[in-house]
Every structure is written in structure tokens, then in C-alpha cells.
Design a protein around this motif. Structure first.
Motif, PDB file in Angstrom:
ATOM      1  N   ALA A 150      -4.686   7.574   1.582  1.00 20.16           N
ATOM      2  CA  ALA A 150      -4.945   6.400   2.427  1.00 20.16           C
ATOM      3  C   ALA A 150      -4.028   6.382   3.642  1.00 20.16           C
ATOM      4  N   SER A 182       0.836  -1.200   0.000  1.00 22.22           N
ATOM      5  CA  SER A 182       0.000   0.000   0.000  1.00 22.22           C
ATOM      6  C   SER A 182       0.872   1.252   0.000  1.00 22.22           C
ATOM      7  N   ARG A 238      -6.604   2.360   6.886  1.00 19.10           N
ATOM      8  CA  ARG A 238      -7.186   2.019   5.584  1.00 19.10           C
ATOM      9  C   ARG A 238      -6.288   1.038   4.841  1.00 19.10           C
ATOM     10  N   CYS A 239      -4.999   1.284   4.893  1.00 20.00           N
ATOM     11  CA  CYS A 239      -4.047   0.396   4.210  1.00 20.00           C
ATOM     12  C   CYS A 239      -4.041  -0.982   4.871  1.00 20.00           C
ATOM     13  N   GLU A 275      -8.153   4.024  -4.646  1.00 15.73           N
ATOM     14  CA  GLU A 275      -7.109   5.029  -4.773  1.00 15.73           C
ATOM     15  C   GLU A 275      -5.820   4.406  -5.298  1.00 15.73           C
ATOM     16  N   GLU A 276      -5.539   3.195  -4.795  1.00 16.35           N
ATOM     17  CA  GLU A 276      -4.322   2.494  -5.201  1.00 16.35           C
ATOM     18  C   GLU A 276      -4.333   2.209  -6.715  1.00 16.35           C
ATOM     19  N   THR A 300      -1.919  11.084  -2.683  1.00 13.79           N
ATOM     20  CA  THR A 300      -2.853  10.069  -2.194  1.00 13.79           C
ATOM     21  C   THR A 300      -3.044  10.256  -0.696  1.00 13.79           C
ATOM     22  N   ASP A 331      -8.101   0.708   0.618  1.00 14.91           N
ATOM     23  CA  ASP A 331      -7.421   1.738  -0.178  1.00 14.91           C
ATOM     24  C   ASP A 331      -7.353   1.354  -1.655  1.00 14.91           C
TER      25      ASP A 331
END
Ligand code: ADP
Ligand code: MG
Length: 588
Positions: free
Chosen positions: A446, A178, A450-451, A459-460, A444, A456
Motif C-alpha cells: 500500500a 496504515s 492508498r493509505c 492488505e492491512e 506489503t 489498504d
């Protein structure tokens, strides 16, 4: 090996571990319980030491904090074990936050030394806090009961321990894959590189330190309720070393390594305890000698641990990360011709040496500007002043209408200034796409949790889109999954540019991007730099190669012995007699 294997391994492991108690002897189950608890602690160390480069010799003391916390809650206060878990987590987290805030800014060997100090200090606290049973410890700790299930028998707590371990492994694996995980994996790259990407070293360090401590606290909770009795001795420095050994024996940069390592250490310890009494009466002391020998052998012959040996024989191709159709939102670029960068009387002294002496110039958006000058003229130092790596001794620096003199490097990076380094600073052991993804860090959001729980992914995938596009843009599109360290120097420089571009910068600052490049590579680079400018990104670069600069840039600032000699168009600089005498000599 096929990437599918990566998905099959955990499933097979879960099935096998679920069957084990049905067939294993009670003694084997007990051993496996120790393996599981050790692995939870070692997992924290894999993250902290293996990836983050922070060595802790005090982890057993944190296990002790968790164990004593739950013993206090359940025995002294008579409350349920689940509240013991709450206190164990809160207390280890708080202790780590406090210790980390004080010690994590220490560099080099001071940090591990400090962990020895607080590890021993905490260990001595346990018997001296009233109510914790002094050296006799605390007895009659109740078994854990959750949702009406009592985890009393050995095999019952086995399932709990290994379930907790499985969740911990899953979340650490998520984390490593992440935004936050990439920052963690880059900790060893140094503070300057991280800050140039908008990452704060201290914060990342503190995060993993606290997380590893919480894992130790959870392990302590399980330990106390498994044994039903605790005393200070298992939280000494010796078990701390065993935990480190677990992380290293298995493979300090692998989530599986923690389990494999814990298995090796626990089983070996068991064997040694069986054998040593035949050899000597002082078996207890020999145990530590045997472990010391093991540690030395490990450092000598298998630094990456068992997992890295396995990886060598069974290499697994990592699947390409998922990319979304859309990239990340971009910032509103200022139109060309606006004031962008203003350097006003910048001065930097190193002792008696004035590396940058009262230098002033300005730059507009949409420009490509080169800083030229002989070796040691102060160009890199000036770049370090502009990007906030070094503070100025005098003068002011403005960026996008704001005074950024004295602003932290990471803050400057986040405000839209990206850079590359004269000596390439990439993560050699990470893939190209991961290296470029690092550049997208400031774009970003996150966070850690979240990770950890894989919230995430959207977004990732967008960030991955950006990274793959940037790799394409610089001509490295076909190599996304290769390791950065395997690239030739020229391509590493280009990769660094892709990483800088991934941050969606307003200004990109390049320190000798053409150094070490062959002629056709230089031509390609010049073309790329023009393309970057055409995207609306302004370019400030240091260059040695006159020919390269002349055909490329709008303006040139010439420095010599830390002072500005002149500035002008390439033509003006070429004609200047001052410059010819001082720098170009016979070249121009
Ligand atoms: P350039 O990039 O133009 O080749 P530098 O900015 O690297 O030059 O160095 C300018 C001068 O400052 C050199 O004499 C160098 O030795 C000195 N210098 C650079 N960094 C440091 C430092 N951290 N400490 C002491 N001296 C330094
Ligand atoms: Mg330099």
C-alpha cells in the motif's frame, strides 16, 4: 473510556461545527475561519514535526506560495479559482519536492536551520517577482465558486474551510493508521532501524514533507480567497512560528491537536491584541514576546500539548485492529542445505582500529550458527557488515547466491535478511502489534495515496493476521495492545524477534538475543530459536552465554580481536585449546 467514543467525537464535532455559523457573530466566524486555515497548516506540521521529527520554520512561506499561485491564476490570468487550487497544489508540491531533495538528508539541527533559510528566501521572492504586486500585494481576488455555489460571505467560506479541514483530518488519521503511517511514526527511531525493516528514511521524510507543503498550499488557496487580498507580510517567519506553536500547543502527536492548537493560538492572539495596547504603545512587538513566553511555558510544562493532558485524564483503549483469516503471501523458502551466506575476507577499519580483520565463513540454509568472542571482538561490527549498515573496507559478502557487498541496507532487508539489535530498537510509544506490523512493511505494498484514502484495509487486515500470529508464536499474544515501552527488557528482545519474523525472512540475524534475560527466559528463547529454524528460517546469532549456545547451535565461529580464531561444532570449539586460551579461559 470506551473505544466507541472515538467514533462519536468526530460526529459530534461535525454537528457542532455545522451549527456554529447559525448562532455565532460574524466576527466569531472570521476568527473560526482563521482557526480552520491555521489547523490545516498545523495538521501538516503534526505529521511532519510531531510524528516525523522534522521541524519546519518555513511553513508560512509555503502557504504564501499557494496564496500567490491562486491570486496569479485568478487575477492576472482571469481563470476560475479551482485552477488556482490546481496551481497552488502543484507548485507547493514541486517546491517542497525540490527543497526536500536538497535538504532532507541533513541531520540534527541543520534541517530546521535550512527551513529558516528557504522560508525567508521564499518570503523575499514574493515582492520581487514581477506581476505579483510588489509590497502592495494583489487585490480584488474573486471568491471561490464551485458547482455554482459562490463562497463569498464569511459564513459560506467557513463551511468550505471546515469541510476541507475535516477531509484533511480524516485522511491524516487514515494515514497514521496504515503501513506508511507506521513508517512515519518510526522516523524518530533512526535510519538504521528503519532500513533494517526495508524502509527508506529519506523517502518517508520526503513524502510527509511534500504532503505537509500541499496542505499549506491548500490553506494558502483558502486564505487568498477568504481575504480577497494578499501581500507578502503574512508569509514571513513569524507566522511560521505561530503554525509550529499551533501544532505543539494542541498536541503534536494528535490529529485533533492541530485544531485545538490553532484555536488556542488564534484566540489568544486575538485576546493579546485587545489587551496589549493598554500596556504599551509598541503592542506589535509585545505580541511576539507573549508568544515566546507561551512557547517556553509549553516546552516546560506541557510538551505533549492540550490533547496529551486530556489523554491522561480520559484514556481511551484503542480497539484491536481487524485481522483477516489469512495472512500475507509467503516467499518460497530455499530447501535446507543450500549455500546461504558467504563472508569472504570481510574487513572493517575504524581509523587505526581493525574491528573486523579478514574474516571468512559460510553458512547454509537450515543452520543455526553462532558467532562468539569476547567483548569488543568485532561481532556487532561484522553483523553490521553483513546486514549492510556499514560498508566493508575489503572483502565480499554473498547472500542467496548474490553478491550483496555495497548493497543498501534496506535492499538487503527486503531480500530476506531480518535482524535484531544488541541495544533493542523498538518504538516504545507504539503498541506491540504495531511494532510487529512494522516488520511486515517489506511484504506489503500500500502506497501513500492508498493509505490516505483507506484503500489498504484488506492488505492491512492480512498483515495484522501475520503480526498477531507472530506475537502468539513468541508468547506475547495476550499483550497485543500494550505499549512496547512498558515491557520488561527480556520481552522487548522477544518482541524484536517477532518483528523480524514478520518480514518472512530467509535468514534472521540476532545480536545477543539472550543478553539481560533470566535463566527460564533463556530456555524459552532457545526453544523459540529452534522452532524458528523448524519453520525453515536460518539463524545467525551473536552470543556470550556458552551454555546457551552449546545446546542450541549447529556450528560456532569464534572471533577475537577482529580475526576468526576457529570454526566448528560446539564440541570441537569446546575442545579447542586455542579457544580455551583466548576466550573461554577457565569457563569451559
Ligand atoms: P562486539 O560486538 O564483539 O563486542 P563491536 O563490533 O561492537 O564488538 O566492536 C569492535 C571494536 O570496534 C571495538 O573496539 C569497538 O570499540 C570498535 N567500534 C565499533 N563500532 C565503532 C565505530 N562506529 N567507530 C569506531 N569504533 C568502533
Ligand atoms: Mg556487540
Amino acid at each position: 473510556m470506551n473505544p466507541v467514543v472515538l467514533r462519536v467525537i468526530p460526529l459530534v464535532a461535525i454537528v457542532v461545527m455545522a451549527i456554529v455559523p447559525l448562532v455565532a457573530s460574524p466576527f466569531s466566524i472570521t476568527l473560526l475561519n482563521y482557526v480552520g486555515i491555521g489547523a490545516i497548516v498545523a495538521l501538516g506540521l503534526v505529521l511532519m514535526t510531531g510524528f516525523g521529527g522534522l521541524t519546519s520554520f518555513g511553513q508560512a512561506a509555503l502557504v504564501g506560495v499557494g496564496a500567490y499561485a491562486t491570486a496569479f491564476v485568478t487575477v492576472n490570468l482571469g481563470l476560475p479559482p479551482i485552477l488556482g487550487l490546481v496551481l497552488a497544489v502543484v507548485l507547493t508540491g514541486a517546491v517542497a519536492l525540490l527543497l526536500g531533495a536538497i535538504t532532507l538528508r541533513l541531520g540534527g539541527h541543520f534541517l530546521p536551520l535550512s527551513t529558516i533559510a528557504w522560508g525567508i528566501a521564499i518570503y523575499f521572492l514574493f515582492p520581487n517577482i514581477p506581476g505579483l504586486g510588489a509590497y502592495d500585494g494583489i487585490r480584488s481576488i474573486p471568491p471561490i465558486s464551485l458547482f455554482g455555489i459562490v463562497f463569498g460571505p464569511n459564513w459560506a467560506i467557513y463551511y468550505l474551510i471546515w469541510a476541507v479541514l475535516a477531509v484533511a483530518m480524516w485522511s491524516v488519521a487514515n494515514l497514521l493508521d496504515s503501513r506508511v503511517g507506521r513508517a512515519i511514526r518510526s522516523l524518530r527511531g533512526g535510519a538504521t532501524m528503519l532500513a533494517s525493516l526495508g524502509v527508506e528514511l529519506f523517502r518517508v521524510r520526503l513524502t510527509i514533507f511534500v504532503f505537509a507543503a500541499v496542505l499549506a498550499g491548500v490553506a494558502g488557496w483558502l486564505y487568498a480567497h477568504m481575504l480577497r487580498f494578499i501581500s507578502p507580510s503574512p508569509f514571513d517567519i513569524r507566522p511560521s512560528i505561530e503554525f509550529l506553536l499551533m501544532a505543539m500547543a494542541g498536541g503534536a502527536t494528535s490529529v485533533y491537536g492541530a485544531v485545538v492548537g490553532a484555536g488556542i493560538v488564534v484566540l489568544l492572539k486575538n485576546e493579546i491584541q485587545d489587551i496589549l495596547p493598554y500596556l504599551s504603545k509598541s503592542a506589535g512587538q509585545l505580541e511576539i514576546v507573549a508568544f515566546a513566553v507561551l512557547l517556553i511555558l509549553l516546552l516546560q510544562f506541557a510538551r505533549g500539548g492540550v490533547i496529551s493532558i486530556l489523554r491522561r485524564f480520559f484514556p481511551i483503549a484503542r480497539p484491536l485492529p481487524k485481522a483477516a483469516a489469512e495472512g500475507l503471501p509467503t516467499r518460497a523458502m530455499p530447501p535446507a542445505g543450500q549455500p546461504l551466506l558467504s563472508i569472504d575476507g570481510a574487513t572493517k577499519r575504524f581509523g587505526g582500529l581493525v574491528a573486523v580483520n579478514n574474516v571468512s565463513f559460510t553458512m547454509q540454509t537450515g543452520e543455526i550458527l553462532a558467532l562468539i568472542g569476547p567483548n569488543g571482538a568485532g561481532k556487532s561490527t561484522l553483523f553490521n557488515l553483513v546486514t549492510g549498515v556499514l560498508p566493508v573496507n575489503a572483502g565480499r559478502i554473498g547472500f542467496m547466491g548474490k553478491d550483496i557487498t555495497g548493497t543498501a541496507q534496506a535492499d538487503i532487508a527486503r531480500s530476506g535478511m531480518a535482524r535484531t539489535f544488541q541495544h533493542v530498537k523498538l518504538r516504545a510509544g507504539m503498541t506491540l502489534v504495531d511494532n510487529v506490523l512494522l516488520g511486515a512493511y517489506p511484504r506489503t505494498q500500500a502506497g501513500f495515496l492508498r493509505c490516505l484514502f483507506r484503500r489498504d484495509r484488506e492488505e492491512e487486515a492480512r498483515a495484522t493476521r501475520v503480526a498477531l500470529d507472530m506475537l502468539d508464536f513468541v508468547g506475547l499474544g495476550g499483550k497485543a495492545q500494550e505499549l512496547a515501552g512498558n515491557l520488561p527488557l527480556g520481552q522487548q528482545r522477544v518482541l524484536e524477534i517477532a518483528r523480524a519474523l514478520a518480514s518472512d525472512p530467509i535468514l534472521i540475524v540476532l545480536d545477543e538475543p539472550a543478553a539481560g534475560l533470566r535463566k527460564p527466559e533463556k530456555v524459552a528463547l532457545a526453544k523459540q530459536l529452534r522452532a524458528i529454524r523448524d519453520r525453515g528460517v536460518s539463524v545467525l546469532l551473536v552470543e556470550h552465554d556458552m551454555e546457551f549456545v552449546m545446546g542450541l547451535v549447529d556450528r560456532i565461529v569464534v572471533v577475537d580481536f577482529g580475526s576468526k580464531l576457529m570454526e566448528g561444532t560446539p564440541e570441537e570449539v569446546r575442545r579447542s585449546t586455542v579457544v580455551q586460551e583466548a576466550y573461554l579461559g577457565g569457563v569451559a
